[in-house]
Scaffold this active site. Sequence first.
Site, PDB file in Angstrom:
ATOM      1  N   ASP A 535       0.838  -1.195   0.000  1.00 36.90           N
ATOM      2  CA  ASP A 535       0.000   0.000   0.000  1.00 36.90           C
ATOM      3  C   ASP A 535       0.874   1.246   0.000  1.00 36.90           C
ATOM      4  O   ASP A 535       2.075   1.188   0.299  1.00 36.90           O
ATOM      5  CB  ASP A 535      -0.949  -0.009   1.210  1.00 36.90           C
ATOM      6  CG  ASP A 535      -0.198  -0.155   2.520  1.00 36.90           C
ATOM      7  OD1 ASP A 535       0.537   0.779   2.888  1.00 36.90           O
ATOM      8  OD2 ASP A 535      -0.340  -1.209   3.180  1.00 36.90           O
ATOM      9  N   GLU A 615      21.893 -21.643 -18.821  1.00 34.22           N
ATOM     10  CA  GLU A 615      21.054 -20.765 -17.996  1.00 34.22           C
ATOM     11  C   GLU A 615      21.907 -19.678 -17.332  1.00 34.22           C
ATOM     12  O   GLU A 615      21.490 -18.528 -17.213  1.00 34.22           O
ATOM     13  CB  GLU A 615      20.307 -21.596 -16.941  1.00 34.22           C
ATOM     14  CG  GLU A 615      19.150 -22.381 -17.538  1.00 34.22           C
ATOM     15  CD  GLU A 615      18.522 -23.381 -16.574  1.00 34.22           C
ATOM     16  OE1 GLU A 615      17.312 -23.625 -16.680  1.00 34.22           O
ATOM     17  OE2 GLU A 615      19.252 -23.939 -15.719  1.00 34.22           O
TER      18      GLU A 615
END
Length: 728
Positions: A535, A615
């Site tokens: 928030d 990777e």
Amino acid sequence: MPIEFNHERNIFSLNTKNTTLQIKIDRFGYLLRLYYGPAIQDPADYIVRSDDRSFSPNPGDAGLDDRTFSLDFLPQEYPSRGTGDFRIACLQVQNADGSTSCDLRYVSHEIRDGKYEIPGLPAVHATADRAETLVIIMEDRRTRLRLELFYGVLSERDVITRSVRIINRGSDTVVLEKAASACLDLIHGRYDFIHFAGSHNGERYFEKNSAMKGVRSVGSKRGVSSHQHNPFIILAEEGATETAGRCYGLAFVWSGDFLAETEFDQYEHTRVVLGIHPDEFRYPLRPNEIFLAPEVIMSFSAAGFTPLSHNFHKTILYNVCRGEHVLKKRPVLINNWEATYFDFTGDKILSIAEQASELGIEMLVLDDGWFGNRNDDFRGLGDWVANEKKLGGPLKDLVKKINELGLKFGIWMEPEMVSEDSDLYRAHPDWALTIPGKEPIRSRSQLALDFSRKEVVDNIFDQMCAIFDSADIDYLKWDMNRSLCDVWSAAARSTEQGTVRYRYVLGIYDLLERLITRYPRLLIEGCCGGGGRFDAGMMYYTPQIWCSDNTDAIDRIFIQHGTSFAYPVSAVGSHVSSVPNHQTGRSVNFDTRATVAMAGTFGYELDLSDLTAEEKEKIKQQVKDYNKYWRLIRTGDYYRLSNPAAGDRLAAWLFVSEDGSEGLLSVVTLSTRGNPPYDFVRLIGLDPKRMYRFENRILSGSALMNVGVPVPQAPDEYQSWQVHFHAV
Ligand code: DGJ
């Protein structure tokens, strides 16, 4: 002028670049909301109607004969209970005589340069030349309860903020039973109620509900803003899209309980009220005491969700977040949680750091399990002392070795929590939120500390400082892993227990403020089991927040899509993790995982020693790419090009630099089938006349936005396509 007062008609006009909000002081001193929408010049008081509407009561001032004035149908600024308005109220009190009426009338007002602050609470900030403040003072003449309604006008951002200061000027205690922060009355139109709902591991999914006679609400009573509902809502004209339709957004700058309500009433007016959830709130205000209601940020767009989101993104990035990290590049990090969970040693952490440094990763974050006797969920919280046996020596030495590898060091803490098996709990059992004589309600086998008590916050602050002073720590992950129950404080009287949940949140803000003041270079990432406290209140202290514990790239597309309606990408903590994903079991290729994590703060959370050489090469390239694009991602405008929540076959989003000279397009296919239709995306936000090099073509902004671009045919689902392009 951002704020004007028309003396003849008693009308305030709050003007931003593209919007106007008008408020009228009516003949009885009530405050009426006339208008909020696209900028206007005229006074809009002609819109207010008065009629004899049966069963809508008339205040005493109207006299015995006049039945045409009723607060039951007039649009208001801050409706209170007990005035003859039966719709949802902002203010609900209990007076000393047991009555519940609060009849607020205009007393005076003041217009100031700059943006008001709210002591001890987060609030939008702006330099004096970028904002103006209006304060309207209202009072109940009988009880002398006074309200100061604050409005901050940030013209350039198209944002108006609100908060309320309540002062008891009477001689008796008044109990606040509800003290919301903002009301928005819209007297015509039908609006969809859009909110962002979810759960742990699935936060902030876009939800849209059409207008319904009656009250709809979402909120949290969990002590945190919650995974389940986010304190940000949109009221959108029916049929609004990303680029068309009127919409209002309201974001609550608060990290605790909240309630967002809308009511579509008998006369088809819409009312929105946003504030602290009243269910477990009961705040006795003694004479001369003050209560501060947290801030709400409001914005309006006449052209759909995208401009509304941009207003919130910019406001939160530049006017809510603070400190040097707002604009500075943040380090690409590797977090050990999903790599090791509690099962690590200092050597294991060092080996992750060694591999990370070879791949260009810039910071190692040591997650849960480094302190006290914390080797599982059941113990150790509250004892913020390094476990030197587990780390193989003092924390300082480990940090030094990591720094010598060229990596910064970050650390995890959960300051608000305590385990019953901890020295802190053994010394201070009454510091935990529990009810005497009752078995405590545990969650993740832990208790919450009573952060409404200063001595508790002081103790945790001292423990944290001892850690930060002991080693070179650049980053803190502030976690919080339970909802609050048994909220009873041993330090509060029985009549004050209804204030504890509010004061708990102030305790968190106090501790955060002390930390950022003492360690201004510290980057704090908020976390609450992922995105349970995502928030604008937390963003005032923590410019980034771990968006979700769910690191699955496909689920993250939905989570990040919903999150993006209010919150800037700079606030979205996002990592590449291993496959099969630990939360969903799904396997998504490495490129797609990185594409999705790049719509966030970007980092890794996996065991590097499990990766193939190929990777690892990809990581090197991804880190280089992120370091090339970070400024565009941070300060560019973010465009949603698809709506995965509506079942689109692909997810697409775009960053465009503020000067329109470059863009970064990301597309992920969400489903596949035999002989599929061709997919296209139309870009948004480019300069139609400029020419751009897009892959191997030179195309105008107009072509990219109107003709669109063909999406390469995906050999499989969950493929990604990322294109960086720039003006030529
Ligand atoms: C919950 C967080 O969201 C995770 O990332 C991790 O930090 C764990 N807590 C550690 O307990």
